[in-house]
Design an enzyme around this catalytic site. Structure first.
Site, PDB file in Angstrom:
ATOM      1  N   GLU A 207       0.804  -1.218   0.000  1.00 21.92           N
ATOM      2  CA  GLU A 207       0.000   0.000   0.000  1.00 21.92           C
ATOM      3  C   GLU A 207       0.839   1.271   0.000  1.00 21.92           C
ATOM      4  O   GLU A 207       0.352   2.356   0.294  1.00 21.92           O
ATOM      5  CB  GLU A 207      -0.965  -0.030   1.192  1.00 21.92           C
ATOM      6  CG  GLU A 207      -1.896  -1.233   1.077  1.00 21.92           C
ATOM      7  CD  GLU A 207      -2.860  -1.384   2.237  1.00 21.92           C
ATOM      8  OE1 GLU A 207      -2.834  -0.527   3.146  1.00 21.92           O
ATOM      9  OE2 GLU A 207      -3.626  -2.354   2.229  1.00 21.92           O
ATOM     10  N   ASP A 244      -3.905  -0.104  12.288  1.00 27.99           N
ATOM     11  CA  ASP A 244      -4.660  -1.318  11.965  1.00 27.99           C
ATOM     12  C   ASP A 244      -3.747  -2.500  12.254  1.00 27.99           C
ATOM     13  O   ASP A 244      -2.976  -2.922  11.400  1.00 27.99           O
ATOM     14  CB  ASP A 244      -5.090  -1.329  10.493  1.00 27.99           C
ATOM     15  CG  ASP A 244      -5.681  -2.679  10.078  1.00 27.99           C
ATOM     16  OD1 ASP A 244      -5.965  -3.508  10.968  1.00 27.99           O
ATOM     17  OD2 ASP A 244      -5.855  -2.903   8.863  1.00 27.99           O
ATOM     18  N   GLU A 287      -8.149   0.077  14.232  1.00 34.87           N
ATOM     19  CA  GLU A 287      -8.932  -0.851  13.400  1.00 34.87           C
ATOM     20  C   GLU A 287      -8.547  -2.298  13.702  1.00 34.87           C
ATOM     21  O   GLU A 287      -7.362  -2.613  13.782  1.00 34.87           O
ATOM     22  CB  GLU A 287      -8.652  -0.524  11.927  1.00 34.87           C
ATOM     23  CG  GLU A 287      -9.312  -1.446  10.930  1.00 34.87           C
ATOM     24  CD  GLU A 287      -8.837  -1.161   9.511  1.00 34.87           C
ATOM     25  OE1 GLU A 287      -8.760  -2.102   8.705  1.00 34.87           O
ATOM     26  OE2 GLU A 287      -8.521   0.015   9.222  1.00 34.87           O
ATOM     27  N   LYS A 339     -15.554  -1.655   2.657  1.00 34.50           N
ATOM     28  CA  LYS A 339     -14.840  -2.183   1.493  1.00 34.50           C
ATOM     29  C   LYS A 339     -15.869  -2.790   0.551  1.00 34.50           C
ATOM     30  O   LYS A 339     -16.545  -3.758   0.900  1.00 34.50           O
ATOM     31  CB  LYS A 339     -13.833  -3.248   1.921  1.00 34.50           C
ATOM     32  CG  LYS A 339     -12.643  -2.703   2.701  1.00 34.50           C
ATOM     33  CD  LYS A 339     -11.754  -3.831   3.182  1.00 34.50           C
ATOM     34  CE  LYS A 339     -10.463  -3.307   3.805  1.00 34.50           C
ATOM     35  NZ  LYS A 339      -9.675  -4.398   4.431  1.00 34.50           N
ATOM     36  N   ARG A 368      -8.368  -1.825  -1.003  1.00 32.74           N
ATOM     37  CA  ARG A 368      -7.799  -3.113  -0.608  1.00 32.74           C
ATOM     38  C   ARG A 368      -6.311  -3.065  -0.931  1.00 32.74           C
ATOM     39  O   ARG A 368      -5.851  -2.189  -1.647  1.00 32.74           O
ATOM     40  CB  ARG A 368      -8.436  -4.277  -1.382  1.00 32.74           C
ATOM     41  CG  ARG A 368      -9.916  -4.497  -1.192  1.00 32.74           C
ATOM     42  CD  ARG A 368     -10.380  -4.599   0.246  1.00 32.74           C
ATOM     43  NE  ARG A 368      -9.802  -5.665   1.053  1.00 32.74           N
ATOM     44  CZ  ARG A 368     -10.438  -6.779   1.417  1.00 32.74           C
ATOM     45  NH1 ARG A 368     -11.681  -6.997   1.042  1.00 32.74           N
ATOM     46  NH2 ARG A 368      -9.851  -7.672   2.191  1.00 32.74           N
ATOM     47  N   LYS A 390      -9.456   5.616   3.540  1.00 35.07           N
ATOM     48  CA  LYS A 390      -8.228   4.866   3.795  1.00 35.07           C
ATOM     49  C   LYS A 390      -7.775   4.313   2.451  1.00 35.07           C
ATOM     50  O   LYS A 390      -8.384   3.391   1.919  1.00 35.07           O
ATOM     51  CB  LYS A 390      -8.534   3.740   4.786  1.00 35.07           C
ATOM     52  CG  LYS A 390      -7.320   2.912   5.146  1.00 35.07           C
ATOM     53  CD  LYS A 390      -7.721   1.757   6.053  1.00 35.07           C
ATOM     54  CE  LYS A 390      -6.505   0.905   6.343  1.00 35.07           C
ATOM     55  NZ  LYS A 390      -6.857  -0.317   7.064  1.00 35.07           N
TER      56      LYS A 390
END
Length: 429
Positions: A207, A244, A287, A339, A368, A390
């Protein structure tokens, strides 16, 4: 009025940001307008997510091909939906759900279904001459989200890093989305220098966040604190932290195993672990701070920290209204990660956001780890005025594409644009 009748639907196999196959769907309308959507894919997936259909043929893409899902769109779904009205999203999605018939959308594939659902919405928006955020959200769509930027990766998103999956910054004090993005980017570049100065690796994870080898989990927070300060921003005022840890990945035999620290914790001890972190760092969002089936732990976490911290359910809630309704009634968590591909249709996604908002919860629209150039979630977060997005670090085109779309939307909204800032949260700080 443009004719929004579906003329044709076609799908193809394309690649996502990890080089794995995913599905792209085109929906053509009688008006001549077209909508296109590429479906994302996750690395850490909740056990209760809708099922992504993969071929399992090891001779192609190591079994990860999506030709079956493509075929399902090009035959079964296309035959059923051609002639239907793409502008009737609820009917389209209900037909897709009924056509599959399985609770987890595993017969036709949630990836096939979602691709069609989103492409229909985009085609209808084009036929109405509207940007997607305006088509979905109407005249009241005007809130630009606070970005939750994953600048340090660990867990499943990186090797030899921390136990916890994501360490994020949220530029809550910025006056606009454009400035928030600048702040985040400057902190990201500052973090690169901090890691480099410490002799660490500045390789990036799925990411876009850095994935250095670190001695402890808290070391990740410490270097982010240094990066924020070096970039010239005030932590706890202008910039908040978010995490997270993806705790389902750490949960075995009723305990949370923190290998980096050589510790195994009970649910109650894990809650106290987070309380300690929250007392020492300006953490505003946590999270999946507990495992997806640790309901008692989640209730304990909410009771302990729910008034001060946004407690987001991802694997725990999987964008599913049934799990969300239970969590609301049992007071487990106070926010849901949204999501699209966890549930598989646009209508069900919007239903989850609506349910969360009615309960006084927040909703965080998310990418994702396997993404593409598709920017649907940028429009979705503005359409719903969700206030938080996010979508990774300010790096890698698959992440930056969403940020750039939000810049365009903010510019288009002009004086009507409102940056959510601290107003995105429903907790006392």
């Amino acid at each position: 009025m443009a004719d929004t009748t579906i003329e044709a639907i076609t799908a193809r196999e394309v690649l996502d940001s990890r080089g794995n196959p995913t599905i792209e769907v085109d929906v053509y309308l009688e008006s001549g307008d077209m909508g296109r959507a590429i479906v994302p894919s996750g690395a850490s997936t909740g056990a209760f997510e809708a099922l992504e259909l993969r071929d399992g043929d090891k001779s192609r893409y190591g079994g990860k091909g999506v030709l079956k899902a493509v075929e399902n769109v090009n035959t079964t779904i296309a035959e059923a939906l051609e002639g239907e009205d793409a502008a009737d999203q609820m009917r389209i999605d209900r037909m897709l759900i009924d056509l599959d018939g399985a609770e987890n959308k595993g017969r036709l594939g949630a990836n096939a279904i979602l691709g069609v659902s989103l492409a229909c919405a985009k085609a209808a928006a084009a036929a109405h001459g509207l940007p997607l955020y305006r088509y979905l959200g109407g005249i009241h769509a005007h809130v630009l989200p606070v970005p939750m930027m994953n600048i340090l990766n660990g867990g499943k998103h990186a090797q030899n890093s921390t136990d916890f999956q994501e360490f994020m910054i949220m530029p809550v004090g910025a006056p606009s989305f454009r400035e928030a993005l600048r702040w985040g980017s400057e902190i990201y570049q500052s973090l690169k220098k901090v890691i480099h100065d410490r002799g660490g690796s500045t390789n990036v994870g799925d990411e876009g966040g850095f994935a250095p080898s670190l001695p402890t989990n808290e070391a990740a927070l410490q270097i982010i604190v240094e990066a924020v300060e070096r970039a010239g921003y005030q932590l706890g005022d202008q910039v908040m932290l978010a995490m997270d840890p993806a705790c389902t990945e750490l949960y075995k035999d009723g305990k949370y195993h923190l290998e980096r620290e050589g510790r195994s914790l009970t649910s109650a001890e894990m809650v106290e672990y987070w309380a300690d972190i929250a007392a020492r760092y300006p953490l505003i969002s946590l999270e999946d701070g507990l495992a997806e089936e640790d309901w008692e732990g989640w209730k304990l976490l909410r009771a302990r920290l729910g008034d001060r911290i946004q407690l987001v359910g991802d694997d725990f809630l999987v964008t599913n209204v049934k799990r969300l309704a239970r969590a609301i009634s049992e007071q487990a968590a106070n926010s849901i990660l949204i999501k699209l591909n966890q549930i598989g249709t646009l209508t069900e996604t919007l239903d989850a956001i609506t349910m969360a908002n009615r309960a006084g919860w927040t909703a965080v629209v998310s990418h994702r780890s396997g993404e593409s150039e598709d920017v649907t979630i940028a429009d979705l977060v503005v359409a719903t005025n969700a206030g938080q997005i996010k979508t990774g670090a300010p790096a890698r085109t698959d992440r930056v594409a969403k940020y750039n779309q939000l810049l365009r939307i903010e510019e288009e909204l002009d004086s009507a644009a409102h940056y959510a800032g601290m107003g995105a949260f429903r907790v006392a700080r």
